[in-house]
Design a protein around this motif. Structure first.
Motif, mmCIF file in Angstrom:
data_model
loop_
_atom_site.group_PDB
_atom_site.id
_atom_site.type_symbol
_atom_site.label_atom_id
_atom_site.label_comp_id
_atom_site.label_asym_id
_atom_site.label_seq_id
_atom_site.Cartn_x
_atom_site.Cartn_y
_atom_site.Cartn_z
ATOM 1 N N SER A 70 0.833 -1.213 0.000
ATOM 2 C CA SER A 70 0.000 0.000 0.000
ATOM 3 C C SER A 70 0.862 1.255 0.000
ATOM 4 O O SER A 70 0.594 2.199 -0.744
ATOM 5 N N ARG A 71 1.902 1.258 0.824
ATOM 6 C CA ARG A 71 2.821 2.414 0.850
ATOM 7 C C ARG A 71 3.561 2.551 -0.477
ATOM 8 O O ARG A 71 3.739 3.658 -0.989
ATOM 9 N N LEU A 72 3.964 1.426 -1.043
ATOM 10 C CA LEU A 72 4.655 1.433 -2.334
ATOM 11 C C LEU A 72 3.769 2.049 -3.410
ATOM 12 O O LEU A 72 4.203 2.898 -4.185
ATOM 13 N N ARG A 73 2.514 1.643 -3.451
ATOM 14 C CA ARG A 73 1.589 2.157 -4.452
ATOM 15 C C ARG A 73 1.257 3.631 -4.217
ATOM 16 O O ARG A 73 0.849 4.322 -5.139
ATOM 17 N N GLY A 74 1.453 4.110 -2.999
ATOM 18 C CA GLY A 74 1.282 5.532 -2.737
ATOM 19 C C GLY A 74 2.416 6.368 -3.321
ATOM 20 O O GLY A 74 2.249 7.543 -3.609
ATOM 21 N N GLU A 75 3.557 5.742 -3.493
ATOM 22 C CA GLU A 75 4.727 6.455 -4.012
ATOM 23 C C GLU A 75 4.933 6.266 -5.514
ATOM 24 O O GLU A 75 5.397 7.165 -6.200
ATOM 25 N N PHE A 76 4.593 5.091 -6.032
ATOM 26 C CA PHE A 76 4.830 4.779 -7.441
ATOM 27 C C PHE A 76 3.505 4.506 -8.145
ATOM 28 O O PHE A 76 2.640 3.830 -7.603
ATOM 29 N N LYS A 77 3.379 4.997 -9.365
ATOM 30 C CA LYS A 77 2.171 4.777 -10.154
ATOM 31 C C LYS A 77 1.998 3.293 -10.453
ATOM 32 O O LYS A 77 2.963 2.564 -10.649
#
Length: 134
Positions: A70-77
C-alpha cells in the motif's frame, strides 16, 4: 513464445530458501532477478531502477507485505510495474487485501513453478502492452 530476456524482477522475500529457489527458477527462464529480504531494501532498489515486476510475500522481516505494498503504491504509479503477491494464506480476506493494496495477481504457496511462470508472463505482457492495472 515469450522473450524473458531483459525483464527485471524484484523479489521481496524474507525466507532465504524460498528466495533462492524462486530466484534460481526464474533465472533459468531468462529473467534478471534481484532478491531482497525487506521492504526497505526493495524501496531503495525501486527508486534506483523500477523493475518490470515486483514479487512480494505477505510476510516480510521489517513489515507486513500488504501494508508495505500500500505504501509502495502511494509512491509509485500502478503503471510503472506490476506486482504479484505470494502467500501461505489462501483466505479470501487476504487475497482481497492484496488486490486492494495494489497487486495485479496473487499466488498461494506452495505453488507449481509452471503456474508462477504463467502468471509472470501474463503480468509482464500486459504491462508491456500498456494494459492498465487495477
Amino acid at each position: 513464445m515469450f522473450d524473458s530476456s531483459g525483464v527485471r524482477i524484484l523479489l521481496v522475500q524474507s525466507e532465504p530458501v524460498l528466495s533462492e529457489l524462486m530466484s534460481f527458477r526464474l533465472q533459468l527462464l531468462g529473467y534478471q532477478i534481484e532478491a531482497v529480504g525487506t521492504g526497505g531494501e526493495a524501496i531503495d532498489r525501486i527508486r534506483i531502477e523500477p523493475p518490470h515486476l515486483v514479487i512480494v510475500d505477505t510476510a516480510l522481516r521489517d513489515s507486513d507485505g500488504l501494508e508495505w505494498l500500500s505504501r509502495l503504491r502511494g509512491e509509485f504509479k500502478t503503471d510503472q510495474f506490476s506486482v504479484l503477491v505470494v502467500s501461505l494464506d489462501p483466505s479470501l480476506e487476504t487475497v482481497e487485501r492484496a488486490f486492494y493494496a495494489g497487486a495485479q495477481d496473487y499466488l498461494i504457496t506452495p505453488f507449481d513453478p509452471v503456474v508462477l511462470e504463467q502468471k509472470i508472463v501474463a503480468l509482464v505482457s500486459h504491462a508491456a502492452n500498456g494494459v492498465g492495472s487495477r
